[in-house]
Structure formats: structure tokens, C-alpha cells
Design an enzyme around this catalytic site. Structure first.
Site, short mmCIF file in Angstrom:
data_model
loop_
_atom_site.label_atom_id
_atom_site.label_comp_id
_atom_site.label_asym_id
_atom_site.label_seq_id
_atom_site.Cartn_x
_atom_site.Cartn_y
_atom_site.Cartn_z
N LYS A 79 34.27 58.49 41.54
CA LYS A 79 34.26 57.93 42.89
C LYS A 79 35.57 58.32 43.57
CE LYS A 79 33.65 53.41 45.19
NZ LYS A 79 33.49 51.95 44.96
N SER A 154 29.38 49.92 47.02
CA SER A 154 29.98 51.05 47.68
C SER A 154 30.01 52.33 46.83
CB SER A 154 31.42 50.71 48.08
OG SER A 154 32.19 50.43 46.92
N SER A 178 30.10 46.55 43.62
CA SER A 178 29.95 47.98 43.94
C SER A 178 29.66 48.91 42.77
CB SER A 178 31.20 48.48 44.65
OG SER A 178 31.14 48.12 46.00
N1 GLN Z 1 29.83 44.83 49.32
C1 GLN Z 1 31.05 44.16 48.93
C2 GLN Z 1 32.09 44.36 49.98
O1 GLN Z 1 31.86 45.07 50.91
C3 GLN Z 1 31.52 44.65 47.60
C4 GLN Z 1 32.09 46.00 47.68
C5 GLN Z 1 32.74 46.42 46.41
O2 GLN Z 1 32.46 45.91 45.34
N2 GLN Z 1 33.66 47.35 46.54
O3 GLN Z 1 33.15 43.78 49.89
#
Ligand code: GLN
Length: 486
Positions: A79, A154, A178
């Protein structure tokens, strides 16, 4: 020769060891798969074929000299939130365009030391803010099972690349779901380690008290193989746990007899897609037939998880993102003076979601609101942690869906930031309490989209979650299904 892009890490290591295939064969097969399919899926922000081929050749030479490192010759990708020495790292944001780190994140350095072959950097929601990869500053990634649907986020690129057989494993990060949610949307296995289990050094920070790096792969066993390499104390990260790491591959073996698994009633509440509920309950029955004891449990403060998470995460994000000002990292828009340059750089470089969170986070940290929002959220976080402590005194693991629905369509949730936030309702509690969580496929909905379940464990109890997941995959074949790529 068999299709090399369908092997598990365990199979590939065996075949390389016996001389049946080389790391170069394996690398080329995966690069070819990227060539064929990534123009449609767009999992990669950057493909690094030169580095990959060089590392694969080096792996073959090393193996010929008796080298048996645990991931020698295994094609992986990262990532783009993870710093890579000499390779542009954008975190999915325009503001970091052109930023080339001078060092590797510790998790990356450990993969390299273990002999892994790097195929590239993967797409993500900007600064890991989002649940669909639609917030990427570059382009959205498509779900390999159906290109009209999101891959989740994400870490959408990390999940899609593995699901589409473009890499054998990848790393992502999980601040509020995420890793687990995109794994579930793309039908693969992945682990969010306990807070402190994997070093955060070189992981570009979003919510520092939540962020964890973890692996995606084609099976729970492969997840364990990658985890064994990246886990463990790092003197460069003061929040990493100075405790020995269990031998995951050994501890993962063994039966489930006597294990107690709890189903939190609040996680099977209204709003679940019926097919998701059915599949996860069927998985619970399956685990019971494998010897586990399954019972319903309750999380007293479940309804406060979302507000507490979003207040703390945005507060931490507003502080963490202050460093991106066009001076030290990435892109810069020249203004009439320094302050004007800051404003123009941040105005042009950050996307809408990042801006929204910086503003909300700054607001909840400001004098007059700090006690009402940030302080309160931290107090609630303690209560949530205590709920889990009490539960893990009664059961060994919690079983729940990863997300209330399967992968949604592009645009369907994006236009409503609140709905996007609600999609995280089942994953964020693990981050609030520092738990570990394994996500693995357990079925498909009527449209043919994968359904995932999560196994939540007490902090540092990854080995047990891997054991349960592994036993489940030995008894089922959901993880063996593959999308029909066109
Ligand atoms: N969807 C959550 C957020 O936007 C989690 C994102 C993540 O785990 N990086 O904070």
C-alpha cells in the site's frame, strides 16, 4: 506449467525449493498478470518491474547457494502509505506527488530481508481516509469480482491486487477497518494485527493511536507466513511491543475443541444485508461442528464506537497532516510568501475528505471544545476497552461480519460521507481497543460478491485467530474461489 499466479506462498516456496520453478518464473507470471489486468482494475499506483526482476534473479542465486529465507522469491506489493526507500510514496495524495523517502518502513525492510520481491505500490484512499478507494487522489480501483463495484478501502489496491492474482501477498494498513473491509469485499484473507504488534515506523500516520500495518494473502496460512516476518518489536517505534512473537506457523496448527467463540448481539443488529448475516451464522455453525463452543455475548457500549472513533481519528489526523506544507515533502505550489505557499499547497494538494477531516479534527481539539469532544471520546474509548477485557475473560474470540453489506457500487455511498462512515460500524471497535482481527471469506451474495467474516481476538492473540481461520479454511473452500477476470 501450471498457472503460477494461482499458487499459495506455501506451494510456491515448495516448488522453488524443489527446482520445479524459479523466482524469476514466478515474478514474470505476476508481472504479466498485472500487464493483462491492471489497466482495468487499477490496483497499482506504480509498478516496479525493474526492481522486481532484479530481486527475483537475486533470489534465485541466493537459493542456489542454500538460502532458505521465509519469503525468498515471493512477489508482493505495498500500500502506498508505506515508505519505500528510493521509490515514490504518495499515500494516495496529490500533495505527496514526487516524494521519495530516504528510508524503508520497518515492515518493508523486514519483507526485503526475508527475500520478498517488490512488484509495486498500491492504490488507496488519500491518507487512508475512506472505505472504498474512491477518495484516492489519482483514480479509483475496481473490484475484481465486478468492476462496477468498489474494492473497499482504504487499502483497496492491496486487496484487489491479491484477489486478481497480481501478487501473492500485499501489505495494507488498518486504522478503522482498512485491512479487514477490503479483504472482505474482494474475497481474500487478511489480518489487522494488535496495536503494537507490527512497527509503525515509516507508515505514514493517519490516526497514530489506531494505525497498524498488516498482510493480505490468498489463505490464512499465507497471511501467517507474512505476519511471521513483519511482527515484532522495533526500537524505531516506541509503541511497538517489546514482547516475543509466537511462532505463528506452528501455533496455527491444532484443533478448535474447547475454544469459546462469542457472537456479539450488537453486531448482528438491524441493517445487515440478510445474505451477510446468513453466511456469517453458517460459519459460526461450521466452527461449532469443528469443536468450538459458540454463544451469544453483548458489548455494552457498541453504539458509541463510531462517534468516539471519528472524533479521535480526525483529531489525530489534523495533527499528523500538519507536516504536509510543501516545504519538506512532495508537491509545492509557490505563493507570494511562506504562509501563502502553505495555503496554496494545502489547498491544491489535499482532496475533499482530507480537508473535511483536518477541519473537523482541528475543531474538536480547539480550546472550548476539547473537553466536550476529544476528552469525552477518550473516556468512552476506555469504557469500550473495558467491555472487551470483560468479554475476553469469557470467550477466546469474537465472530462477526466484517461489514454490514457486500461491496457497494461506485458513487452509491460516496455522495454521503455519513453513510460511508456508517459502513465501518463493525470494524472500528477493534482499533479503539487495540485488538487483533482476522478477515476471511465465508460466502457470496446473490450477485456473486464475496462476504467476509472477522474473528476478533484479545491484544496479541493473533496466533489463536490464525488457528481458527486456518481450521475454517481446511474445512471450507470459499477462499479458493477466484474472480473471472475478463
Ligand atoms: N474508513 C475509516 C476511516 O476513513 C477507516 C479507514 C482506515 O482504516 N484507514 O477512517
Amino acid at each position: 506449467m501450471a498457472d503460477l499466479t494461482r499458487l499459495t506462498i506455501s506451494d510456491a516456496l515448495q516448488k522453488m525449493q524443489s527446482g520445479e520453478i524459479s523466482a524469476l518464473d514466478l515474478c514474470q507470471a505476476h508481472l504479466q498478470q498485472i500487464d493483462r489486468h491492471d489497466s482495468a482494475i487499477r490496483a497499482f499506483i506504480k509498478v516496479t518491474p525493474e526492481i522486481a526482476l532484479e530481486q527475483a534473479r537475486a533470489a534465485d542465486n541466493a537459493r542456489a547457494n542454500g538460502d532458505e529465507r521465509p519469503l525468498l522469491g515471493i512477489p508482493i506489493a505495498l500500500k502506498d502509505v508505506l515508505s519505500t526507500q528510493g521509490i515514490e510514496t504518495t499515500c494516495g495524495s496529490r500533495i505527496l506527488q514526487g516524494y521519495v523517502p530516504l528510508f524503508d518502513a520497518t515492515a518493508v525492510a523486514r519483507l526485503k530481508e526475508a527475500g520478498a520481491v517488490l512488484l509495486g505500490k498500491l492504490n488507496m484512499d488519500e491518507f487512508a481516509m475512506g472505505s472504498s478507494t474512491e477518495n484516492s487522489g489519482y483514480f479509483p480501483t475496481r473490484n475484481p469480482w465486478n468492476s462496477e463495484h468498489v474494492p473497499g478501502g482504504s487499502s483497496g489496491g492491496s486487496a484487489a491486487a491479491v484477489a486478481a492474482n497480481m501478487v501473492m501477498a500485499s501489505l495494507g494498513s488498518d486504522t478503522g477497518g482498512s485491512i479487514r473491509q477490503p479483504a472482505s469485499f474482494c474475497g481474500i484473507s487478511a489480518l489487522k494485527p494488535s496495536y503494537g504488534r507490527v512497527s509503525r515506523y515509516g507508515l505514514i500516520a493517519y490516526g497514530s493511536s489506531f494505525d497498524q500495518t498488516g498482510p493480505f494473502a490468498r489463505s490464512v496460512e499465507d497471511v501467517a507466513r507474512v505476519m511471521a516476518v513483519i511482527a515484532g518489536h522495533d526500537p524505531l517505534d516506541s509503541t511497538s511491543m517489546p514482547a516475543p512473537v509466537p511462532d505463528y506457523l506452528t501455533e496455527m496448527q491444532g484443533e478448535l475443541r474447547g475454544l469459546k467463540i462469542g457472537l456479539p448481539a450488537e453486531y448482528f443488529a438491524e441493517g445487515l444485508q440478510p445474505e451477510v448475516e446468513r453466511a456469517v451464522r453458517a460459519a459460526a455453525d461450521q466452527l461449532q461442528s469443528l469443536g468450538a463452543e459458540v454463544r451469544e455475548v453483548s458489548l455494552a457500549h457498541a453504539e458509541y464506537c463510531l462517534p468516539a472513533y471519528y472524533i479521535i481519528a480526525m483529531a489525530e489526523a489534523s495533527a499528523n497532516l500538519a507536516r504536509f506544507d510543501g516545504v519538506r515533502f512532495g508537491a509545492r505550489v509557490e505563493g507570494s510568501d511562506l504562509i501563502d505557499s502553505y495555503k496554496k499547497t494545502r489547498g491544491a494538494g489535499f482532496g475533499e475528505e482530507a480537508k473535511r477531516r483536518i477541519m473537523l479534527g482541528t475543531y474538536t481539539l480547539s480550546a472550548g471544545y476539547y473537553d466536550a469532544y476529544y476528552g469525552k471520546a477518550q473516556a468512552v474509548r476506555t469504557l469500550i476497552r473495558r467491555d472487551f477485557d470483560a468479554l475476553f475473560a469469557q470467550v477466546d474470540a469474537l465472530l462477526a461480519p466484517v461489514a454490514p453489506t457486500t461491496a457497494f457500487r461506485f458513487g452509491e455511498v460516496m455522495d454521503d460521507p455519513l453513510r460511508m462512515i456508517l459502513a465501518d460500524v463493525l470494524t472500528i471497535s477493534a482499533n479503539l481497543a487495540g485488538l487483533c482481527g482476522l478477515s476471511l471469506p465465508c460466502g457470496f451474495d446473490e450477485a456473486g460478491l464475496p462476504i467476509g467474516l472477522q474473528l476478533l481476538g484479545a491484544p496479541f492473540d493473533e496466533a489463536r485467530m490464525l488457528r481458527i481461520g486456518c481450521a475454517y479454511q481446511e474445512a471450507t473452500d470459499w477462499h479458493l474461489r477466484k474472480p473471472a477476470l475478463t
